[in-house]
Write an enzyme that holds these catalytic residues in place. Structure first.
Site, PDB file in Angstrom:
ATOM      1  CB  SER A 261      -0.947   0.017   1.204  1.00  0.00           C
ATOM      2  OG  SER A 261      -0.208   0.069   2.408  1.00  0.00           O
TER       3      SER A 261
ATOM      4  CG  ASP B 278      -3.281   4.690   9.010  1.00  0.00           C
ATOM      5  OD1 ASP B 278      -2.587   5.716   8.825  1.00  0.00           O
ATOM      6  OD2 ASP B 278      -3.115   3.635   8.371  1.00  0.00           O
TER       7      ASP B 278
ATOM      8  CG  HIS C 132      -0.819   3.534   5.418  1.00  0.00           C
ATOM      9  ND1 HIS C 132      -1.679   2.853   6.260  1.00  0.00           N
ATOM     10  CD2 HIS C 132      -0.322   2.612   4.554  1.00  0.00           C
ATOM     11  CE1 HIS C 132      -1.707   1.572   5.914  1.00  0.00           C
ATOM     12  NE2 HIS C 132      -0.894   1.402   4.887  1.00  0.00           N
TER      13      HIS C 132
END
Length: 354
Positions: free
Chosen positions: A84, A245, A248
């Site tokens: 990701s 979050d 990231h």
């Protein structure tokens, strides 16, 4: 050489050797240690939280403003593979993803349009790189960027297995004539919600994997850039560098990482002679394992084969600490209308996917 670096070099060479000979039993965590850290891991997952949704669409052609309008040269094809972080999870606009930022940066240096093909997946582990290569190769990329490793650490993938799969991916890309730059496993010990003792273990395992990745990549003809704790100090001082979050990167965080990667991408494509490129802060030729260990301990370090040593190039590596390149204005990062579609999707069954 510091004791920690000696130990890291020894472990990296052992993992890389096991990978080369098909070993898969060298786990990143021992069974007993996993049991001791289960509670800490669960608490960390709760503290980090989850990002909902897919990474934003980013595929397309970038840099039309930098290209010669009268040139009929086709766009340079840039492929992005990995997890990701490569996909750009944590931002809301495609032009804020690392792929789009680097496509625009390459276009500004090459004065040529760049077509981004992003096949990265949230939650991906190294085992999934083979499938991503199959998706990328039909586009005939001239340069591929791979960012992988965090999920191999968090999902306890045997290190030798993860490294072997990465090496095979680099070999397949190089066989097609594609240059490869790998952003090695980030230092998971810099993630703020992760508390000791898990933080200490995560840092050690991340750096060991990053060093072993470097050996495998360079021996297959690619080059690496150590992501390590590149963003750690800046994130600590500037919370806006994190996505919601706190795990990231945000758009600003991805831009910081892209600035560290861009000089190595340009060097891989020979977009400028070394003497006229960005200033190199430090440069050394070291034994491969020592170079890998040194890079894992210093973020932003590039490692490539020491070509001038001829046949010894596979055993020795050139280590460079390049200064970061500034990126073009974000308004130049918008792809041409209708030039592509998103390929980045979240993985399944990974509650703490990166």
């Amino acid at each position: 050489m510091a004791a920690a670096q000696v130990s890291r070099a020894r472990v990296a060479r052992r993992i890389a050797t096991a990978a080369a000979y098909g070993g898969g039993g060298l786990g990143l965590l021992g069974v007993g240690l996993i049991g001791l850290l289960v509670t800490e891991s669960r608490l960390a997952v709760r503290a980090v939280g989850l990002l909902e949704g897919d990474p934003p669409p980013a595929d397309g052609v970038y840099g039309a403003a930098f290209a010669d309008p009268e040139s009929d040269q086709p766009p340079l094809v840039l492929a992005f593979l990995g997890d990701s972080t490569a996909a750009g999870l944590g931002v809301t606009a495609g032009e804020e993803t690392p792929g789009a930022l680097l496509a625009t940066g390459l276009a500004s240096v090459a004065e040529r349009r760049v077509r981004l093909v992003n096949v990265a997946r949230s939650g991906a582990q190294s085992v999934e790189l083979a499938g991503q290569v199959e998706l990328a190769l039909p586009h005939r990329p001239e340069l591929a960027v791979i960012i992988i490793g965090a999920n191999d650490v968090t999902k306890h993938t045997p290190a030798a297995l993860a490294v072997r799969q990465l090496g095979e991916t680099v070999r397949a890309l190089r066989a097609s004539g594609c240059q490869v730059v790998v952003g090695t496993c980030p230092d998971l010990g810099t993630i703020k919600p992760v508390q000791p003792p898990l933080r200490w273990v995560a840092r050690r395992l991340s750096r060991q994997l990053a060093a072993a990745q470097t050996i495998a990549v360079v021996e297959q003809g690619g080059r690496t850039v150590s992501l390590g704790s590149l963003l750690g100090p800046e994130f600590a001082a500037r919370p806006e560098m994190f996505a919601a979050d706190r795990y990231h990167p945000s758009a600003q965080g991805y831009a910081t990482a892209a600035m560290a990667l861009l000089p190595s991408l340009c060097a891989a494509l020979d977009l400028w002679p070394e003497e006229s490129g960005p200033r190199i802060e430090a440069e050394q030729v070291l034994p491969m394992a020592v170079a890998a260990a040194a890079a894992a301990g210093r973020s932003g370090t590039e490692v490539a084969a020491a070509e001038r040593l001829g046949d010894l190039g596979r055993r020795w590596a050139q280590v460079k600490l390049r200064l970061r390149l500034g990126l073009p204005d974000s308004s130049e990062s918008i792809p041409e209308a209708g030039s592509g579609s998103a390929n980045s999707h979240p993985g399944t069954g990974d509650v703490r996917a990166t």
